[in-house]
Design a protein around this motif. Structure first.
Motif, PDB file in Angstrom:
ATOM      1  N   ARG A 276       0.841  -1.210   0.000  1.00 58.78           N
ATOM      2  CA  ARG A 276       0.000   0.000   0.000  1.00 58.78           C
ATOM      3  C   ARG A 276       0.867   1.246   0.000  1.00 58.78           C
ATOM      4  O   ARG A 276       0.575   2.220  -0.703  1.00 58.78           O
ATOM      5  CB  ARG A 276      -0.957   0.007   1.200  1.00 58.78           C
ATOM      6  CG  ARG A 276      -2.118  -0.932   1.068  1.00 58.78           C
ATOM      7  CD  ARG A 276      -3.203  -0.677   2.100  1.00 58.78           C
ATOM      8  NE  ARG A 276      -2.731  -0.566   3.464  1.00 58.78           N
ATOM      9  CZ  ARG A 276      -2.478  -1.589   4.270  1.00 58.78           C
ATOM     10  NH1 ARG A 276      -2.632  -2.833   3.848  1.00 58.78           N
ATOM     11  NH2 ARG A 276      -2.073  -1.391   5.513  1.00 58.78           N
ATOM     12  N   SER A 277       1.945   1.254   0.776  1.00 61.14           N
ATOM     13  CA  SER A 277       2.845   2.412   0.797  1.00 61.14           C
ATOM     14  C   SER A 277       3.464   2.645  -0.577  1.00 61.14           C
ATOM     15  O   SER A 277       3.588   3.785  -1.028  1.00 61.14           O
ATOM     16  CB  SER A 277       3.954   2.211   1.841  1.00 61.14           C
ATOM     17  OG  SER A 277       3.405   2.225   3.135  1.00 61.14           O
ATOM     18  N   ASP A 278       3.831   1.559  -1.247  1.00 61.57           N
ATOM     19  CA  ASP A 278       4.390   1.670  -2.593  1.00 61.57           C
ATOM     20  C   ASP A 278       3.343   2.204  -3.569  1.00 61.57           C
ATOM     21  O   ASP A 278       3.639   3.045  -4.419  1.00 61.57           O
ATOM     22  CB  ASP A 278       4.912   0.302  -3.044  1.00 61.57           C
ATOM     23  CG  ASP A 278       5.839   0.402  -4.229  1.00 61.57           C
ATOM     24  OD1 ASP A 278       6.916   1.011  -4.084  1.00 61.57           O
ATOM     25  OD2 ASP A 278       5.487  -0.132  -5.298  1.00 61.57           O
ATOM     26  N   TRP A 279       2.103   1.751  -3.434  1.00 59.83           N
ATOM     27  CA  TRP A 279       1.008   2.225  -4.280  1.00 59.83           C
ATOM     28  C   TRP A 279       0.801   3.730  -4.072  1.00 59.83           C
ATOM     29  O   TRP A 279       0.663   4.475  -5.049  1.00 59.83           O
ATOM     30  CB  TRP A 279      -0.279   1.458  -3.972  1.00 59.83           C
ATOM     31  CG  TRP A 279      -1.450   1.923  -4.768  1.00 59.83           C
ATOM     32  CD1 TRP A 279      -1.802   1.535  -6.020  1.00 59.83           C
ATOM     33  CD2 TRP A 279      -2.426   2.901  -4.368  1.00 59.83           C
ATOM     34  NE1 TRP A 279      -2.936   2.206  -6.433  1.00 59.83           N
ATOM     35  CE2 TRP A 279      -3.336   3.049  -5.434  1.00 59.83           C
ATOM     36  CE3 TRP A 279      -2.614   3.656  -3.209  1.00 59.83           C
ATOM     37  CZ2 TRP A 279      -4.421   3.920  -5.369  1.00 59.83           C
ATOM     38  CZ3 TRP A 279      -3.696   4.525  -3.151  1.00 59.83           C
ATOM     39  CH2 TRP A 279      -4.576   4.654  -4.238  1.00 59.83           C
ATOM     40  N   VAL A 280       0.788   4.171  -2.819  1.00 61.78           N
ATOM     41  CA  VAL A 280       0.616   5.599  -2.518  1.00 61.78           C
ATOM     42  C   VAL A 280       1.733   6.406  -3.179  1.00 61.78           C
ATOM     43  O   VAL A 280       1.483   7.439  -3.797  1.00 61.78           O
ATOM     44  CB  VAL A 280       0.577   5.842  -0.989  1.00 61.78           C
ATOM     45  CG1 VAL A 280       0.724   7.325  -0.657  1.00 61.78           C
ATOM     46  CG2 VAL A 280      -0.708   5.280  -0.396  1.00 61.78           C
ATOM     47  N   ARG A 281       2.967   5.915  -3.073  1.00 60.33           N
ATOM     48  CA  ARG A 281       4.105   6.599  -3.691  1.00 60.33           C
ATOM     49  C   ARG A 281       3.910   6.701  -5.197  1.00 60.33           C
ATOM     50  O   ARG A 281       4.185   7.739  -5.805  1.00 60.33           O
ATOM     51  CB  ARG A 281       5.398   5.836  -3.363  1.00 60.33           C
ATOM     52  CG  ARG A 281       6.666   6.540  -3.761  1.00 60.33           C
ATOM     53  CD  ARG A 281       7.916   5.758  -3.346  1.00 60.33           C
ATOM     54  NE  ARG A 281       7.990   5.550  -1.904  1.00 60.33           N
ATOM     55  CZ  ARG A 281       7.777   4.367  -1.290  1.00 60.33           C
ATOM     56  NH1 ARG A 281       7.509   3.284  -1.983  1.00 60.33           N
ATOM     57  NH2 ARG A 281       7.854   4.279   0.021  1.00 60.33           N
ATOM     58  N   GLU A 282       3.426   5.616  -5.824  1.00 65.88           N
ATOM     59  CA  GLU A 282       3.190   5.635  -7.271  1.00 65.88           C
ATOM     60  C   GLU A 282       2.074   6.595  -7.673  1.00 65.88           C
ATOM     61  O   GLU A 282       2.008   7.002  -8.824  1.00 65.88           O
ATOM     62  CB  GLU A 282       2.892   4.228  -7.784  1.00 65.88           C
ATOM     63  CG  GLU A 282       4.133   3.376  -7.894  1.00 65.88           C
ATOM     64  CD  GLU A 282       3.901   2.098  -8.674  1.00 65.88           C
ATOM     65  OE1 GLU A 282       2.805   1.903  -9.252  1.00 65.88           O
ATOM     66  OE2 GLU A 282       4.835   1.282  -8.700  1.00 65.88           O
ATOM     67  N   GLN A 283       1.213   6.957  -6.737  1.00 66.01           N
ATOM     68  CA  GLN A 283       0.158   7.932  -7.028  1.00 66.01           C
ATOM     69  C   GLN A 283       0.700   9.363  -6.962  1.00 66.01           C
ATOM     70  O   GLN A 283      -0.035  10.321  -7.163  1.00 66.01           O
ATOM     71  CB  GLN A 283      -1.011   7.776  -6.049  1.00 66.01           C
ATOM     72  CG  GLN A 283      -1.648   6.394  -6.019  1.00 66.01           C
ATOM     73  CD  GLN A 283      -1.951   5.855  -7.389  1.00 66.01           C
ATOM     74  OE1 GLN A 283      -2.685   6.458  -8.162  1.00 66.01           O
ATOM     75  NE2 GLN A 283      -1.381   4.692  -7.702  1.00 66.01           N
ATOM     76  N   GLY A 284       1.987   9.494  -6.645  1.00 60.72           N
ATOM     77  CA  GLY A 284       2.609  10.812  -6.582  1.00 60.72           C
ATOM     78  C   GLY A 284       2.505  11.478  -5.228  1.00 60.72           C
ATOM     79  O   GLY A 284       2.769  12.675  -5.110  1.00 60.72           O
ATOM     80  N   LEU A 285       2.138  10.708  -4.211  1.00 60.48           N
ATOM     81  CA  LEU A 285       1.995  11.279  -2.875  1.00 60.48           C
ATOM     82  C   LEU A 285       3.238  11.009  -2.036  1.00 60.48           C
ATOM     83  O   LEU A 285       3.790   9.914  -2.060  1.00 60.48           O
ATOM     84  CB  LEU A 285       0.772  10.674  -2.174  1.00 60.48           C
ATOM     85  CG  LEU A 285      -0.567  10.998  -2.820  1.00 60.48           C
ATOM     86  CD1 LEU A 285      -1.678  10.209  -2.161  1.00 60.48           C
ATOM     87  CD2 LEU A 285      -0.840  12.487  -2.720  1.00 60.48           C
ATOM     88  N   ASP A 286       3.654  12.008  -1.292  1.00 68.03           N
ATOM     89  CA  ASP A 286       4.783  11.899  -0.380  1.00 68.03           C
ATOM     90  C   ASP A 286       4.220  11.860   1.036  1.00 68.03           C
ATOM     91  O   ASP A 286       3.740  12.872   1.551  1.00 68.03           O
ATOM     92  CB  ASP A 286       5.706  13.100  -0.579  1.00 68.03           C
ATOM     93  CG  ASP A 286       6.904  13.113   0.343  1.00 68.03           C
ATOM     94  OD1 ASP A 286       6.917  12.384   1.361  1.00 68.03           O
ATOM     95  OD2 ASP A 286       7.834  13.880   0.057  1.00 68.03           O
TER      96      ASP A 286
END
Length: 135
Positions: free
Chosen positions: A43-53
């Motif tokens: 999930r953390s990797d998915w969030v990162r791929e959405q452009g979120l820091d």
């Protein structure tokens, strides 16, 4: 507040995991709590791929929190298995995100979970999801 499904099938995010000795129990299979760690990483990797820091989010006073996890353990993973965590958005509202996650080895589904996450302030109050995620 009504949840909405993404238009059309949501893309599936894949996250590779290798099972290490430290992940296993005395029977040589992945200890049950480690599946929760695997899906959290995905999930953390998915969030990162959405452009979120998430560090920037936290600095702004907003974090993701897990509200609910429903899970099924279907088959064991063992030392040195190459696994993939598949993550897919099932639905979302302005403050809540529901994701379906599977841990697979080849074509075999070993573990599956339905995770409800939300955004909250550091004080624990619900707040809107980041714009990059809102329907």
């Amino acid at each position: 507040m009504t949840d909405t499904a993404p238009p059309g099938p949501a893309p599936v995010h894949g996250f590779d995991v290798r099972v290490y000795y430290e992940d296993t129990d005395m029977a040589g299979i992945v200890y049950h709590a480690n599946y929760l760690k695997y899906i959290e990483r995905a999930r953390s990797d998915w969030v990162r791929e959405q452009g979120l820091d998430q560090n920037a989010m936290r600095a702004a006073g907003v974090v993701f929190v897990v509200r609910r996890i429903e899970c099924d353990y279907l088959a064991p993973a063992r030392y040195d298995d190459a696994l993939v965590v598949r993550t897919q958005v099932e639905s979302m509202s302005r403050v809540r995100l529901v994701m379906v996650q599977q841990v697979v080895r080849g074509d075999a589904v070993l573990f599956r979970a339905r995770v409800t996450a939300a955004c909250a302030t550091l004080a624990g109050r619900p707040t809107r999801l980041p714009e990059a995620l809102t329907p």
